[in-house]
Structure formats: C-alpha cells, structure tokens
Scaffold this motif. Sequence first.
Motif, PDB file in Angstrom:
ATOM      1  N   SER A  57      18.491  -7.512   5.254  1.00 43.28           N
ATOM      2  CA  SER A  57      18.621  -6.405   4.309  1.00 43.28           C
ATOM      3  C   SER A  57      17.373  -6.248   3.448  1.00 43.28           C
ATOM      4  O   SER A  57      16.876  -5.133   3.247  1.00 43.28           O
ATOM      5  CB  SER A  57      19.852  -6.618   3.415  1.00 43.28           C
ATOM      6  N   VAL A  58      16.877  -7.362   2.925  1.00 38.93           N
ATOM      7  CA  VAL A  58      15.670  -7.312   2.094  1.00 38.93           C
ATOM      8  C   VAL A  58      14.473  -6.855   2.922  1.00 38.93           C
ATOM      9  O   VAL A  58      13.672  -6.012   2.486  1.00 38.93           O
ATOM     10  CB  VAL A  58      15.391  -8.687   1.449  1.00 38.93           C
ATOM     11  N   SER A  59      14.359  -7.386   4.133  1.00 41.57           N
ATOM     12  CA  SER A  59      13.240  -7.024   4.999  1.00 41.57           C
ATOM     13  C   SER A  59      13.263  -5.543   5.341  1.00 41.57           C
ATOM     14  O   SER A  59      12.232  -4.858   5.253  1.00 41.57           O
ATOM     15  CB  SER A  59      13.302  -7.852   6.288  1.00 41.57           C
ATOM     16  N   MET A  60      14.414  -5.018   5.706  1.00 41.06           N
ATOM     17  CA  MET A  60      14.513  -3.612   6.069  1.00 41.06           C
ATOM     18  C   MET A  60      14.281  -2.709   4.873  1.00 41.06           C
ATOM     19  O   MET A  60      13.669  -1.643   4.980  1.00 41.06           O
ATOM     20  CB  MET A  60      15.873  -3.337   6.706  1.00 41.06           C
ATOM     21  N   GLY A  61      14.787  -3.121   3.694  1.00 34.22           N
ATOM     22  CA  GLY A  61      14.533  -2.352   2.485  1.00 34.22           C
ATOM     23  C   GLY A  61      13.053  -2.290   2.158  1.00 34.22           C
ATOM     24  O   GLY A  61      12.522  -1.234   1.794  1.00 34.22           O
ATOM     25  N   ALA A  62      12.374  -3.412   2.331  1.00 31.85           N
ATOM     26  CA  ALA A  62      10.929  -3.470   2.065  1.00 31.85           C
ATOM     27  C   ALA A  62      10.165  -2.586   3.048  1.00 31.85           C
ATOM     28  O   ALA A  62       9.224  -1.875   2.666  1.00 31.85           O
ATOM     29  CB  ALA A  62      10.432  -4.908   2.160  1.00 31.85           C
ATOM     30  N   VAL A  63      10.553  -2.627   4.310  1.00 30.95           N
ATOM     31  CA  VAL A  63       9.903  -1.790   5.323  1.00 30.95           C
ATOM     32  C   VAL A  63      10.120  -0.313   5.013  1.00 30.95           C
ATOM     33  O   VAL A  63       9.196   0.508   5.140  1.00 30.95           O
ATOM     34  CB  VAL A  63      10.419  -2.125   6.733  1.00 30.95           C
ATOM     35  N   ALA A  64      11.350   0.037   4.604  1.00 31.57           N
ATOM     36  CA  ALA A  64      11.642   1.431   4.246  1.00 31.57           C
ATOM     37  C   ALA A  64      10.773   1.883   3.081  1.00 31.57           C
ATOM     38  O   ALA A  64      10.250   3.001   3.070  1.00 31.57           O
ATOM     39  CB  ALA A  64      13.118   1.577   3.890  1.00 31.57           C
ATOM     40  N   TYR A  65      10.598   1.003   2.098  1.00 31.93           N
ATOM     41  CA  TYR A  65       9.775   1.339   0.934  1.00 31.93           C
ATOM     42  C   TYR A  65       8.319   1.570   1.335  1.00 31.93           C
ATOM     43  O   TYR A  65       7.721   2.595   0.996  1.00 31.93           O
ATOM     44  CB  TYR A  65       9.849   0.225  -0.110  1.00 31.93           C
ATOM     45  N   THR A  66       7.754   0.617   2.076  1.00 33.62           N
ATOM     46  CA  THR A  66       6.330   0.719   2.418  1.00 33.62           C
ATOM     47  C   THR A  66       6.052   1.881   3.366  1.00 33.62           C
ATOM     48  O   THR A  66       5.037   2.568   3.228  1.00 33.62           O
ATOM     49  CB  THR A  66       5.823  -0.593   3.049  1.00 33.62           C
ATOM     50  N   SER A  67       6.947   2.117   4.322  1.00 36.25           N
ATOM     51  CA  SER A  67       6.718   3.203   5.282  1.00 36.25           C
ATOM     52  C   SER A  67       6.859   4.564   4.609  1.00 36.25           C
ATOM     53  O   SER A  67       6.076   5.486   4.884  1.00 36.25           O
ATOM     54  CB  SER A  67       7.689   3.093   6.463  1.00 36.25           C
ATOM     55  N   THR A  68       7.847   4.710   3.705  1.00 35.39           N
ATOM     56  CA  THR A  68       8.029   5.974   2.988  1.00 35.39           C
ATOM     57  C   THR A  68       6.857   6.237   2.053  1.00 35.39           C
ATOM     58  O   THR A  68       6.366   7.362   1.951  1.00 35.39           O
ATOM     59  CB  THR A  68       9.341   5.956   2.185  1.00 35.39           C
ATOM     60  N   LYS A  69       6.406   5.203   1.368  1.00 36.76           N
ATOM     61  CA  LYS A  69       5.259   5.339   0.463  1.00 36.76           C
ATOM     62  C   LYS A  69       3.991   5.660   1.248  1.00 36.76           C
ATOM     63  O   LYS A  69       3.145   6.456   0.802  1.00 36.76           O
ATOM     64  CB  LYS A  69       5.056   4.062  -0.345  1.00 36.76           C
ATOM     65  N   ALA A  70       3.854   5.071   2.433  1.00 36.16           N
ATOM     66  CA  ALA A  70       2.683   5.322   3.268  1.00 36.16           C
ATOM     67  C   ALA A  70       2.621   6.789   3.693  1.00 36.16           C
ATOM     68  O   ALA A  70       1.534   7.374   3.774  1.00 36.16           O
ATOM     69  CB  ALA A  70       2.701   4.417   4.495  1.00 36.16           C
ATOM     70  N   GLU A  71       3.769   7.394   3.964  1.00 40.79           N
ATOM     71  CA  GLU A  71       3.815   8.807   4.334  1.00 40.79           C
ATOM     72  C   GLU A  71       3.262   9.676   3.212  1.00 40.79           C
ATOM     73  O   GLU A  71       2.452  10.583   3.450  1.00 40.79           O
ATOM     74  CB  GLU A  71       5.257   9.226   4.646  1.00 40.79           C
ATOM     75  N   ALA A  72       3.709   9.391   1.981  1.00 38.11           N
ATOM     76  CA  ALA A  72       3.236  10.158   0.826  1.00 38.11           C
ATOM     77  C   ALA A  72       1.751   9.920   0.579  1.00 38.11           C
ATOM     78  O   ALA A  72       1.001  10.858   0.296  1.00 38.11           O
ATOM     79  CB  ALA A  72       4.050   9.782  -0.417  1.00 38.11           C
ATOM     80  N   ASP A  73       1.323   8.672   0.692  1.00 34.72           N
ATOM     81  CA  ASP A  73      -0.093   8.343   0.471  1.00 34.72           C
ATOM     82  C   ASP A  73      -0.983   9.047   1.487  1.00 34.72           C
ATOM     83  O   ASP A  73      -2.061   9.561   1.143  1.00 34.72           O
ATOM     84  CB  ASP A  73      -0.314   6.825   0.552  1.00 34.72           C
ATOM     85  N   TYR A  74      -0.534   9.059   2.742  1.00 34.75           N
ATOM     86  CA  TYR A  74      -1.309   9.727   3.790  1.00 34.75           C
ATOM     87  C   TYR A  74      -1.400  11.231   3.521  1.00 34.75           C
ATOM     88  O   TYR A  74      -2.476  11.834   3.658  1.00 34.75           O
ATOM     89  CB  TYR A  74      -0.679   9.479   5.159  1.00 34.75           C
ATOM     90  N   TYR A  75      -0.267  11.829   3.120  1.00 34.81           N
ATOM     91  CA  TYR A  75      -0.262  13.261   2.817  1.00 34.81           C
ATOM     92  C   TYR A  75      -1.263  13.575   1.711  1.00 34.81           C
ATOM     93  O   TYR A  75      -2.077  14.513   1.831  1.00 34.81           O
ATOM     94  CB  TYR A  75       1.130  13.725   2.408  1.00 34.81           C
ATOM     95  N   HIS A  76      -1.234  12.800   0.635  1.00 30.96           N
ATOM     96  CA  HIS A  76      -2.109  13.076  -0.507  1.00 30.96           C
ATOM     97  C   HIS A  76      -3.588  12.865  -0.161  1.00 30.96           C
ATOM     98  O   HIS A  76      -4.449  13.593  -0.657  1.00 30.96           O
ATOM     99  CB  HIS A  76      -1.708  12.209  -1.697  1.00 30.96           C
ATOM    100  N   SER A  77      -3.877  11.889   0.688  1.00 34.33           N
ATOM    101  CA  SER A  77      -5.273  11.669   1.083  1.00 34.33           C
ATOM    102  C   SER A  77      -5.783  12.834   1.930  1.00 34.33           C
ATOM    103  O   SER A  77      -6.918  13.296   1.759  1.00 34.33           O
ATOM    104  CB  SER A  77      -5.417  10.347   1.850  1.00 34.33           C
ATOM    105  N   GLU A  78      -4.922  13.335   2.851  1.00 36.44           N
ATOM    106  CA  GLU A  78      -5.306  14.481   3.663  1.00 36.44           C
ATOM    107  C   GLU A  78      -5.391  15.751   2.828  1.00 36.44           C
ATOM    108  O   GLU A  78      -6.258  16.612   3.056  1.00 36.44           O
ATOM    109  CB  GLU A  78      -4.293  14.676   4.803  1.00 36.44           C
ATOM    110  N   GLU A  79      -4.512  15.870   1.846  1.00 30.58           N
ATOM    111  CA  GLU A  79      -4.529  17.023   0.945  1.00 30.58           C
ATOM    112  C   GLU A  79      -5.839  17.072   0.159  1.00 30.58           C
ATOM    113  O   GLU A  79      -6.447  18.143   0.012  1.00 30.58           O
ATOM    114  CB  GLU A  79      -3.342  16.946  -0.017  1.00 30.58           C
TER     115      GLU A  79
END
Length: 229
Positions: A57-79
């Motif tokens: 549960s902790v591992s999957m929650g952490a992966v969800a956090y980092t992957s979701t944050k990475a999507e936003a970070d990538y969008y903002h860098s491309e923007e």
Amino acid sequence: KEMIEKHNKSAALFKDFILGGQDGLVNVLGIILGLAIATHEAKLVIIAGLAATFAESVSMGAVAYTSTKAEADYYHSEEQREKDEIETVPETERKEIREIYYKKGFRGKFLNEIVKKITSDKKRWLDIMMKEELGLNSEFRSPIKSALVVFMAALIGSFIPLISFFFLPIKTAILYSLVISAAALFITGAIEGKFTIGKWLSKGVQLMLIGMAAALIGAIVGKISGFAG
C-alpha cells in the motif's frame, strides 16, 4: 468546461482506486497462498500478509504520488519551453500553427484568419500549441489525493484475501480466500468495464482470471517450496 474537468479528475481517481485495489489484492493473494500451502501456519500467513499489505500500500501510494507529480512537472517544463519559443521565434511558431490547421483541412483566407486569431492572444496560442502540437492536457490530478486514493484502495484490496485466515482453519481459509478474492476481482472488473468500455461481464471475467492465474502461480511456488522443505 469546469464540469468536464471535474468529471475527468473523478474518472482518473476512480481508475486509481481500481488499480490500487486490484493490485493490492492480487499481490497479497499470491503471497499468502504460497505461504499457506508451504507452511500450513495461519500465524505466519497473517504476519506475512500484513507485512505485504502495508508494504504494498505504501509503495503503490508513493508510486502514484511521484508519477502524478511527474506528469505535472513535465507539462510545466514543456509549457515554459513553448512560451519561450513564442517569444523568441514567433514566426516559426506561427508556421507550426498554420501546419496544424492545414492538416485539419483549412485553406486560403480562412486558414489565414484562424492563424491570425490564435496568434493574436499569447495565452490562446500557448494553449493550442500544448494541446495540438504536443498532445498535452493541463487537467492534472492532485499528487497527494492520487496517492491517498491508491494507498487506501491497495490497503482495502490487500485485506480481502487475508480476512479468512483470522477466523478459519487454514485449509478452509485458503478456499474462502480464493472464493472471496475471485468475487472481489470480478466485481471490480465489472465496475471498471461498466464505466469504461461498457462490457462489464467480459471485463469482470478477465480481471478475475488474471488474478486467479497470479494466485495459482503463488500456490505452485508454495507447493514446490513445501516439498523442498
């Protein structure tokens, strides 16, 4: 637009819940079945199951956090990159807008008017470049919310195959665990299918079979380990 964004975010969180729940269930089911068959010790199964539940549960929650944050970070860098290009090489960016709408079938005066209208507003221009050229969407899930949803779903899913071992003899518990887990996987798949592709029965059966195949692998490993011991 606001209603569409809320719907998309709700759908994404629903997918997070389904993903976390089914992964937690399948992974823990495989572990505890293998251990139950190998050891025939309910106490060991419960301890291992609880350890796997919280680790998963902790591992999957952490992966969800980092992957979701990475999507936003990538969008903002491309923007930011697109924004800089609009400022520094506007003619190149105008040509890209023209090419985008040319490919959509617009020609002549109408195409010129579209390009002029879009490039007259830098915010609109940037939005079009992000969506049409890069295929990126600004509708982000909250990383924290996504992580919490996946964590809770994985926790709930992981407990489902484990419950029977708290109350029943181990041989009976194995059977009940399989039945309850199969039912939970079918229901989860059916719900997912109903709200996505509209085929609840096939999706339910598919997810159930995948989960049971994983459990079977765990059982085989447990059986082999038991003979080896």
